[in-house]
Design a protein around this motif. Structure first.
Motif, mmCIF file in Angstrom:
data_model
loop_
_atom_site.group_PDB
_atom_site.id
_atom_site.type_symbol
_atom_site.label_atom_id
_atom_site.label_comp_id
_atom_site.label_asym_id
_atom_site.label_seq_id
_atom_site.Cartn_x
_atom_site.Cartn_y
_atom_site.Cartn_z
ATOM 1 N N ASP A 61 54.152 23.638 71.881
ATOM 2 C CA ASP A 61 55.330 24.432 72.262
ATOM 3 C C ASP A 61 55.491 25.710 71.446
ATOM 4 O OD1 ASP A 61 55.904 22.639 74.230
ATOM 5 O OD2 ASP A 61 57.410 21.527 73.083
ATOM 6 N N PRO A 62 55.323 25.703 70.121
ATOM 7 C CA PRO A 62 55.510 26.966 69.383
ATOM 8 C C PRO A 62 54.492 28.049 69.747
ATOM 9 C CG PRO A 62 55.591 25.076 67.893
ATOM 10 C CD PRO A 62 55.087 24.567 69.204
ATOM 11 N N TYR A 63 53.368 27.650 70.324
ATOM 12 C CA TYR A 63 52.312 28.616 70.619
ATOM 13 C C TYR A 63 52.287 29.040 72.089
ATOM 14 C CZ TYR A 63 50.791 26.674 66.178
ATOM 15 O OH TYR A 63 50.741 26.252 64.881
ATOM 16 N N LYS A 64 53.138 28.451 72.909
ATOM 17 C CA LYS A 64 53.132 28.809 74.330
ATOM 18 C C LYS A 64 53.507 30.269 74.566
ATOM 19 C CE LYS A 64 53.741 24.175 76.216
ATOM 20 N NZ LYS A 64 54.627 23.252 76.973
ATOM 21 N N PRO A 65 54.485 30.835 73.840
ATOM 22 C CA PRO A 65 54.733 32.276 74.042
ATOM 23 C C PRO A 65 53.511 33.138 73.709
ATOM 24 C CG PRO A 65 56.592 31.249 72.931
ATOM 25 C CD PRO A 65 55.511 30.223 72.960
ATOM 26 N N LEU A 66 52.730 32.746 72.697
ATOM 27 C CA LEU A 66 51.525 33.504 72.378
ATOM 28 C C LEU A 66 50.495 33.408 73.506
ATOM 29 C CD1 LEU A 66 51.084 32.483 68.627
ATOM 30 C CD2 LEU A 66 51.882 34.693 69.513
ATOM 31 N N LEU A 71 47.757 35.825 78.390
ATOM 32 C CA LEU A 71 47.559 35.848 79.835
ATOM 33 C C LEU A 71 48.212 37.069 80.462
ATOM 34 C CD1 LEU A 71 48.114 32.059 80.640
ATOM 35 C CD2 LEU A 71 45.954 33.271 80.313
ATOM 36 N N GLN A 72 49.338 37.519 79.916
ATOM 37 C CA GLN A 72 49.963 38.739 80.418
ATOM 38 C C GLN A 72 49.080 39.949 80.121
ATOM 39 O OE1 GLN A 72 52.610 39.348 82.180
ATOM 40 N NE2 GLN A 72 53.676 37.378 82.233
ATOM 41 N N ALA A 73 48.476 39.982 78.937
ATOM 42 C CA ALA A 73 47.590 41.099 78.603
ATOM 43 C C ALA A 73 46.364 41.135 79.512
ATOM 44 C CB ALA A 73 47.156 41.008 77.144
ATOM 45 N N GLN A 81 36.597 40.493 81.506
ATOM 46 C CA GLN A 81 36.863 40.434 80.067
ATOM 47 C C GLN A 81 38.250 39.856 79.813
ATOM 48 O OE1 GLN A 81 34.754 44.627 79.555
ATOM 49 N NE2 GLN A 81 35.553 43.948 77.606
ATOM 50 N N ARG A 82 38.579 38.784 80.529
ATOM 51 C CA ARG A 82 39.854 38.112 80.365
ATOM 52 C C ARG A 82 39.667 36.826 79.560
ATOM 53 N NH1 ARG A 82 41.284 39.219 86.697
ATOM 54 N NH2 ARG A 82 41.847 41.421 86.445
ATOM 55 N N HIS A 83 40.744 36.358 79.006
ATOM 56 C CA HIS A 83 40.689 35.199 78.117
ATOM 57 C C HIS A 83 40.345 33.927 78.887
ATOM 58 C CE1 HIS A 83 42.988 37.924 75.502
ATOM 59 N NE2 HIS A 83 42.608 37.163 74.500
ATOM 60 N N THR A 84 39.445 33.152 78.327
ATOM 61 C CA THR A 84 39.244 31.780 78.773
ATOM 62 C C THR A 84 40.078 30.858 77.890
ATOM 63 O OG1 THR A 84 37.362 31.485 77.296
ATOM 64 C CG2 THR A 84 36.900 32.332 79.505
ATOM 65 N N ALA A 85 40.184 29.594 78.292
ATOM 66 C CA ALA A 85 40.935 28.641 77.480
ATOM 67 C C ALA A 85 40.296 28.480 76.103
ATOM 68 C CB ALA A 85 41.010 27.290 78.203
ATOM 69 N N ASP A 112 47.465 25.278 84.213
ATOM 70 C CA ASP A 112 48.703 25.250 84.990
ATOM 71 C C ASP A 112 49.446 26.584 84.932
ATOM 72 O OD1 ASP A 112 48.167 22.616 85.577
ATOM 73 O OD2 ASP A 112 49.377 21.835 83.916
ATOM 74 N N ARG A 113 49.323 27.276 83.810
ATOM 75 C CA ARG A 113 50.145 28.474 83.599
ATOM 76 C C ARG A 113 49.524 29.727 84.197
ATOM 77 N NH1 ARG A 113 54.817 30.583 83.713
ATOM 78 N NH2 ARG A 113 55.364 32.019 82.022
ATOM 79 N N ARG A 114 48.199 29.821 84.216
ATOM 80 C CA ARG A 114 47.544 31.043 84.687
ATOM 81 C C ARG A 114 47.897 31.374 86.143
ATOM 82 N NH1 ARG A 114 42.971 33.567 82.651
ATOM 83 N NH2 ARG A 114 42.285 31.682 81.585
ATOM 84 N N PRO A 115 47.864 30.398 87.091
ATOM 85 C CA PRO A 115 48.235 30.764 88.467
ATOM 86 C C PRO A 115 49.674 31.264 88.589
ATOM 87 C CG PRO A 115 47.086 28.666 88.410
ATOM 88 C CD PRO A 115 47.417 29.004 87.000
#
Length: 551
Positions: A61-66, A71-73, A81-85, A112-115
Motif C-alpha cells: 500500500d505505501p508504494y502504490k502511489p509510486l 505507469l502515468q509516466a 520503453q515503458r515499465h514492466t512489472a 490489474d492497475r495498468r488497464p
C-alpha cells in the motif's frame, strides 16, 4: 458467487430427496452435511450469501502511489520503453528501499492497475517461441530496434543495432542516428571486433533495405545490394534471410527478445546524454554488465558460455573494408555542401570548389585531396544544417554587419561554443570602439581558437573583460599567460600603474603586448658602450677647424 450457487443446488437436492421419502438422518449421511443444514433445507430456507471479508492492509500500500506514478509516466514514454512489472519492482527496491515487498505483489497490482490507467491499450496475445539448440560458434542474429534518448536536451529517435550469438546469448549493441547501410556495416564491424570473430555457419536477418533490394518469390531468394554482397564476402558472412513480414519474426526471436530486454532495462527511464559517443560508451558498459546474466533454463552465465564459444568463431580478416560511402559535392556560395539532404559548412576558401566526403553512420569527414578539411557529426532526417562559426570568420571580418544574425552564430550559442563571456566582451567592445570595429575585434578573438584551446580563450576573455582590455592582443596575452601557467600577475600599464575596473567583478590587471615582450627579454650582460675613442677624433678635427678659422 460460485460457492453460493453450489449451496443452492445442495438445498434443492435435499428437498427433492426428502419429498421422495428419505429420512433426515439419511439425508445427513448422503450429502455429508450437518443436521442443522438438513433442517434448514427441509424447512424451506435458502443459504445466505457469503459475507465478503474486510480487505486487510498490504505491505504494498505505501508504494502504490509510486507505482501509479511510473505507469502515468509511461503514457508519454515511447511505446517500447515503458515499465514492466520487473522494472518497477527493481526501481522500488533500488531507489525507495522497498525491501519488505515481493515481486509477485508488484506483478499482480500492475496487471490489474495498468488497464485502468491506460484504457486505450489492451493486452495482446503472447508470442510463442519454439526452443532450439544451436551449436557454439555457428549462428547469430542481427536486427535494428528503435529507441529514444534525450540527446543534448532534445528527445531524439535513434536506432539500436544488435548482434546476438545464438549459443551463448552474448549480444553487442551500438546506437546510430540512422538505420542506413553505413550503420548496418559499422554495427557488424564493431560487433565482430568485440567478439573477436565471425560465426562459422550463418547469421539470420530480416529483409533490411541495407542488405536486400528485392524479395524474389515467397521464400528465401533475395536480390542483395552490391555493397552488402562485397561486405559479407569480405567478412565471410553467410546470410540466412527470414520470411517476410510477421510470419518470419519467430525465426530470429532471440535478437528480438534481446533488443526488448536491453531497451526495457537500460533505456528506462529515458537516458540523458550530451552526444552519441557518450551514449555508446554507456552501451559498452551495459553490454559488459549483461554478461553476468543467466538465461532461462541455463546454469551458466552468458559470459561463461561466451568464453567457451569465442575460440570456435572464425578469425577476423586482416584487410580493412571501408564502411563509409564517398560523395563529391560542390561547395555553394554559402560555403556549404549538401550530403543526403542535409547541409554542412566548410571554410569559405573552398567556395566554388568540389570536395570529397566520406560519410559514416554517425559522422562525416570532408577532404580536399588527401587533406582533412573538417569533420561533422552526421544529421538524421533531411533539410537540416550543421554550421561551424569558425568556417565563416574570414568572410565576417569583411562583413561584420552579417555577424549578429548569422545562423552559424546561433548554432554556436546552442552548442555552448559562444558563451555569455563572449557576449559581455563583445558588448563592451562595441561600446568602446563602435559597432563594426567592436565586432571585428571579437572576430579576431574567435580566430585565436585555431591556435589555442577553447577554454583558454574563454578564460582570456574573462580576464580581459574584468580589466577593461578590449583588444584581441590583450585577450591573446591573457590566454597565453594562463596556458603557460603564469597565473594572473599584476603588470603595470604604460604609465606604471595597474589597470583595474569597478564593474562589480574582482579587481583584475592586464598587460599590453609591447610591455609584456619587453618584460620577457633575456638580461643584457654586455658592457655599456664608451665614446672615449671618439674623443681623439674630436680633438683632431677641432684643432684643424681652429687653424682654418685663425687663418
Amino acid at each position: 458467487m460460485k460457492t453460493s450457487q453450489s449451496k443452492v443446488d445442495l438445498y434443492a437436492a435435499i428437498r427433492r430427496d426428502h419429498r421422495g421419502g428419505m429420512s433426515l438422518r439419511g439425508l445427513q449421511g448422503k450429502y455429508n452435511v450437518t443436521w442443522r443444514t438438513v433442517r434448514r433445507a427441509v424447512d424451506g430456507q435458502w443459504p445466505e450469501p457469503r459475507r465478503q471479508q474486510r480487505r486487510r492492509g498490504s505491505r504494498l500500500d505505501p508504494y502504490k502511489p509510486l507505482i501509479d506514478g511510473f505507469l502515468q509516466a509511461d503514457l508519454d514514454a515511447p511505446a517500447k520503453q515503458r515499465h514492466t512489472a520487473q522494472r518497477i519492482f527493481d526501481r522500488l527496491v533500488d531507489e525507495h528501499g522497498a525491501d519488505d515487498i515481493s515481486y509477485p505483489m508488484v506483478r499482480t497490482y500492475v496487471k490489474d492497475r495498468r488497464p485502468q490507467i491506460r484504457r486505450e491499450a489492451g493486452i495482446g496475445p503472447q508470442a510463442m517461441f519454439v526452443p532450439q539448440t544451436h551449436p557454439p560458434g555457428a549462428q547469430a542474429e542481427v536486427d535494428f530496434g528503435e529507441i529514444h534518448a534525450l540527446l543534448d536536451g532534445e528527445l531524439t529517435r535513434l536506432y539500436l543495432f544488435s548482434l546476438r550469438l545464438s549459443y551463448s546469448g552474448k549480444a553487442v549493441h551500438r546506437v546510430f542516428a540512422t538505420s542506413g547501410q553505413e550503420a548496418f556495416f559499422e554495427g557488424h564491424v564493431h560487433a565482430f571486433r568485440v567478439l573477436g570473430g565471425v560465426p562459422r555457419m550463418h547469421i539470420r536477418y530480416d529483409n533490411l533495405r541495407a542488405a536486400v533490394e528485392r524479395v524474389i518469390g515467397f521464400y528465401r531468394y533475395r536480390k542483395e545490394a552490391d555493397r552488402w554482397t562485397a561486405f559479407r564476402s569480405h567478412w565471410g558472412i553467410e546470410p540466412f534471410y527470414c520470411r517476410p513480414g510477421l510470419e518470419g519474426a519467430h525465426e530470429k526471436g532471440g535478437v528480438e527478445g534481446q533488443i526488448g530486454y536491453f531497451r526495457r532495462n537500460h533505456f528506462v527511464p529515458v537516458p540523458e546524454v550530451a552526444s552519441l559517443t557518450e551514449l555508446n560508451a554507456l552501451v559498452d558498459q551495459w553490454d559488459q554488465a549483461d554478461e553476468g546474466r543467466r538465461l532461462r533454463g541455463r546454469t551458466r552465465t552468458v559470459g561463461d558460455c561466451f568464453a567457451a564459444e569465442q575460440p570456435l568463431l572464425r578469425p577476423l580478416p586482416t584487410e580493412v573494408f571501408e564502411t563509409g560511402r564517398w560523395f563529391t559535392p560542390g561547395v555553394n556560395r554559402y560555403s556549404q555542401i549538401s550530403v543526403r539532404g542535409n547541409a554542412y559548412s566548410v571554410p569559405v576558401r573552398f567556395i566554388g570548389r568540389q570536395l570529397r566526403v566520406l560519410l559514416h553512420a554517425n559522422d562525416l569527414i570532408v577532404y580536399d585531396g588527401r587533406t582533412v578539411v573538417t569533420r561533422h557529426e552526421r544529421l538524421g532526417g533531411r533539410h537540416g544544417s550543421r554550421l561551424v562559426l569558425d568556417h565563416y570568420l574570414e568572410a565576417l571580418l569583411r562583413k561584420p554587419g552579417a555577424f549578429p544574425g548569422s545562423t552559424a552564430l546561433e548554432q554556436a550559442r546552442s552548442a555552448g561554443r559562444f558563451t555569455p563571456v563572449h557576449d559581455k566582451w563583445w558588448s563592451a567592445a562595441k561600446a568602446a570602439h563602435g559597432e563594426a570595429a567592436g565586432t571585428r575585434a571579437l572576430i579576431e578573438v574567435l580566430l585565436l581558437a585555431r591556435h589555442m584551446d577553447h577554454e583558454q580563450v574563454v578564460a582570456g576573455l574573462a580576464a580581459a573583460y574584468r580589466a577593461g582590455a578590449l583588444t584581441a592582443d590583450a585577450v591573446a596575452l591573457e590566454a597565453r599567460k594562463l596556458a603557460d601557467g603564469d597565473g594572473d600577475p599584476v603588470v603595470p600599464d604604460r604609465r606604471g600603474r595597474p589597470q583595474t575596473t569597478t564593474d562589480g567583478d574582482a579587481t583584475a590587471t592586464v598587460a599590453f603586448l609591447a610591455d609584456w615582450k619587453l618584460s620577457h627579454l633575456p638580461p643584457d650582460t654586455r658592457p655599456l658602450p664608451s665614446v672615449a675613442p671618439y674623443d681623439q677624433l674630436l680633438k683632431r678635427f677641432g684643432h684643424t677647424a681652429g687653424k682654418k678659422e685663425g687663418s
